[in-house]
Design a protein around this motif. Structure first.
Motif, short mmCIF file in Angstrom:
data_model
loop_
_atom_site.label_atom_id
_atom_site.label_comp_id
_atom_site.label_asym_id
_atom_site.label_seq_id
_atom_site.Cartn_x
_atom_site.Cartn_y
_atom_site.Cartn_z
N ASP A 142 0.81 -1.23 0.00
CA ASP A 142 0.00 0.00 0.00
C ASP A 142 0.84 1.27 0.00
OD1 ASP A 142 -2.43 -1.23 -0.14
OD2 ASP A 142 -2.93 -1.02 1.98
N ASN A 143 2.15 1.17 -0.02
CA ASN A 143 2.98 2.37 -0.01
C ASN A 143 2.68 3.34 -1.15
OD1 ASN A 143 5.83 2.87 1.74
ND2 ASN A 143 4.67 1.03 2.20
N PRO A 144 2.51 2.89 -2.39
CA PRO A 144 2.17 3.85 -3.46
C PRO A 144 0.79 4.46 -3.28
CG PRO A 144 2.17 1.58 -4.27
CD PRO A 144 2.79 1.55 -2.92
N VAL A 145 -0.12 3.76 -2.60
CA VAL A 145 -1.44 4.32 -2.33
C VAL A 145 -1.30 5.48 -1.35
CG1 VAL A 145 -3.76 3.83 -1.45
CG2 VAL A 145 -2.49 2.05 -2.69
N LYS A 146 -0.54 5.28 -0.27
CA LYS A 146 -0.34 6.33 0.72
C LYS A 146 0.39 7.53 0.14
CE LYS A 146 -0.37 3.42 4.87
NZ LYS A 146 0.36 3.06 6.10
N ALA A 147 1.23 7.28 -0.85
CA ALA A 147 1.98 8.37 -1.48
C ALA A 147 1.19 9.03 -2.61
CB ALA A 147 3.30 7.84 -2.02
N ASN A 148 -0.08 8.61 -2.79
CA ASN A 148 -0.95 9.16 -3.83
C ASN A 148 -0.37 8.99 -5.23
OD1 ASN A 148 -3.01 10.16 -2.04
ND2 ASN A 148 -1.61 11.82 -1.48
N ILE A 149 0.27 7.84 -5.45
CA ILE A 149 0.83 7.54 -6.77
C ILE A 149 -0.18 6.77 -7.62
CG2 ILE A 149 2.65 6.32 -8.01
CD1 ILE A 149 4.46 6.80 -5.59
N CYS A 150 -0.66 5.66 -7.10
CA CYS A 150 -1.62 4.83 -7.80
C CYS A 150 -2.09 3.73 -6.85
CB CYS A 150 -1.01 4.21 -9.06
SG CYS A 150 0.38 3.09 -8.73
N SER A 151 -2.96 2.87 -7.33
CA SER A 151 -3.42 1.75 -6.52
C SER A 151 -2.30 0.73 -6.36
CB SER A 151 -4.63 1.08 -7.17
OG SER A 151 -4.26 0.50 -8.42
N ALA A 152 -2.42 -0.13 -5.36
CA ALA A 152 -1.40 -1.16 -5.13
C ALA A 152 -1.27 -2.08 -6.34
CB ALA A 152 -1.76 -1.97 -3.88
N GLU A 153 -2.41 -2.45 -6.95
CA GLU A 153 -2.35 -3.38 -8.08
C GLU A 153 -1.77 -2.76 -9.34
OE1 GLU A 153 -6.87 -2.50 -7.46
OE2 GLU A 153 -5.06 -2.70 -6.23
N ALA A 154 -1.81 -1.42 -9.44
CA ALA A 154 -1.29 -0.75 -10.64
C ALA A 154 0.19 -0.40 -10.53
CB ALA A 154 -2.10 0.53 -10.91
N TYR A 155 0.76 -0.54 -9.36
CA TYR A 155 2.15 -0.12 -9.16
C TYR A 155 3.09 -1.23 -9.64
CZ TYR A 155 6.08 2.22 -6.87
OH TYR A 155 7.27 2.88 -6.62
N PRO A 156 4.01 -0.94 -10.55
CA PRO A 156 4.85 -1.99 -11.13
C PRO A 156 6.05 -2.41 -10.29
CG PRO A 156 5.37 0.11 -12.16
CD PRO A 156 4.23 0.38 -11.21
N TRP A 157 6.38 -1.63 -9.25
CA TRP A 157 7.61 -1.88 -8.51
C TRP A 157 7.35 -2.43 -7.12
CZ3 TRP A 157 11.35 -2.27 -11.71
CH2 TRP A 157 11.34 -1.51 -12.88
N SER A 158 6.53 -3.45 -7.08
CA SER A 158 6.28 -4.18 -5.83
C SER A 158 5.96 -5.62 -6.16
CB SER A 158 5.13 -3.55 -5.03
OG SER A 158 3.88 -4.00 -5.50
N SER A 159 5.79 -6.42 -5.14
CA SER A 159 5.50 -7.85 -5.32
C SER A 159 4.00 -8.13 -5.42
CB SER A 159 6.11 -8.66 -4.18
OG SER A 159 5.72 -8.14 -2.91
N TYR A 160 3.17 -7.10 -5.47
CA TYR A 160 1.72 -7.31 -5.49
C TYR A 160 1.31 -8.26 -6.62
CZ TYR A 160 -3.28 -6.30 -5.33
OH TYR A 160 -4.65 -6.42 -5.24
N SER A 161 1.82 -8.02 -7.82
CA SER A 161 1.40 -8.83 -8.98
C SER A 161 1.79 -10.29 -8.82
CB SER A 161 1.99 -8.26 -10.27
OG SER A 161 3.41 -8.31 -10.24
N ALA A 162 2.89 -10.56 -8.12
CA ALA A 162 3.29 -11.95 -7.89
C ALA A 162 2.25 -12.69 -7.07
CB ALA A 162 4.65 -12.01 -7.20
N TYR A 163 1.60 -11.98 -6.16
CA TYR A 163 0.56 -12.59 -5.33
C TYR A 163 -0.77 -12.66 -6.07
CZ TYR A 163 3.47 -12.67 -1.19
OH TYR A 163 4.46 -12.97 -0.28
N ALA A 164 -1.13 -11.60 -6.75
CA ALA A 164 -2.43 -11.55 -7.41
C ALA A 164 -2.53 -12.55 -8.56
CB ALA A 164 -2.70 -10.14 -7.92
#
Length: 256
Positions: A122-144
């Motif tokens: 959720d770091n990019p969400v808190k930074a008002n960058i984008c949603s967690a699922e839309a952020y390319p520089w995290s492991s979210y997509s590996a889980y989803a």
């Protein structure tokens, strides 16, 4: 002054944060982020460490690891040193790239582990960058997608949540925002409400004023023990500072 020893985790899991020196940017372009990930893969393999989750922000990184062999410090040291050499060579920057010391939070149990994974993504969400699922520089997509990179271990989280669908549902539920980071004094400003939710376990902070004094004071003490300062408690609950500090003093020094 001597440094305090790092707290050890009985579970082997640690939440690592490492910031740019003076909170300066660590990454100027996507190639820098790719280089950091390549180095992370290299050193977790060398030291037998499993990455559970990660997120790269502009001026800091989050890495959740399983450090079975207690190689955390050596791994982070080599990773930071190698990346700093690369970054300075590429940018002409001189001097330190990272802060002198990284932060490590030992993970106590499964609940904290799950909350930590959500917090990292959720770091990019808190930074008002984008949603967690839309952020390319995290492991979210590996889980989803349940597509586990060879250098990560997503199984512990997916097993607890019942697979990718359970992970996405857990990640989207704001009631699971209960992980937070402490700073030098108090809680990180962006994490105050997460700390409140964690300490009060679902009780609305707005209802504290209507509670009997004994229950209200017990709730104030819980908030303080969670790391919130008196000022942070006042902003979150609407209670007066005199009421808050009286409850805290009574807890620590007794009524007499």
């Amino acid at each position: 002054m001597p440094r305090t020893a790092r707290l050890l985790s009985e579970s082997g899991y640690y939440h690592i944060t490492h910031r740019g020196d003076g909170r300066r940017f660590l990454f100027e372009k996507d190639a820098d982020r790719c280089r950091f990930i390549d180095l992370l893969k290299k050193y977790v393999d060398r030291y037998g460490i499993h990455v559970i989750a990660w997120c790269l922000m502009d001026n800091h990184v989050h890495i959740l690891i399983d450090d079975e062999h207690e190689q955390l410090s050596s791994m982070i040291h080599d990773l930071a040193l190698s990346y700093a050499r690369y970054f300075n060579d590429m940018t002409g920057h001189k001097g330190s790239v990272f802060e002198d010391r990284f932060n490590s939070v030992p993970i106590r149990d499964e609940r904290q582990l799950l909350y930590c994974v959500k917090y990292i993504h959720d770091n990019p969400v808190k930074a008002n960058i984008c949603s967690a699922e839309a952020y390319p520089w995290s492991s979210y997509s590996a889980y989803a997608s349940e597509h586990q990179p060879s250098w990560m271990n997503t199984a512990p989280i997916l097993d607890l949540l019942g697979g990718a669908r359970g992970f996405v549902e857990f990640s989207r539920n704001e009631r699971n925002d209960r992980y937070y980071m402490r700073c030098g004094r108090g809680v990180e400003p962006s994490d105050v409400m997460a700390a409140v939710r964690s300490a009060l376990d679902g009780v609305s902070p707005a209802t504290l004023a209507a509670l009997p004094k004994e229950q209200r004071d017990a709730a104030i003490v819980k908030l303080n023990e969670a790391g919130l300062t008196g000022s942070q408690i006042a902003r979150a609950t609407g209670l007066g500072r005199t009421t808050i500090y009286t409850a805290i003093r009574s807890r620590h020094f007794g009524d007499g």
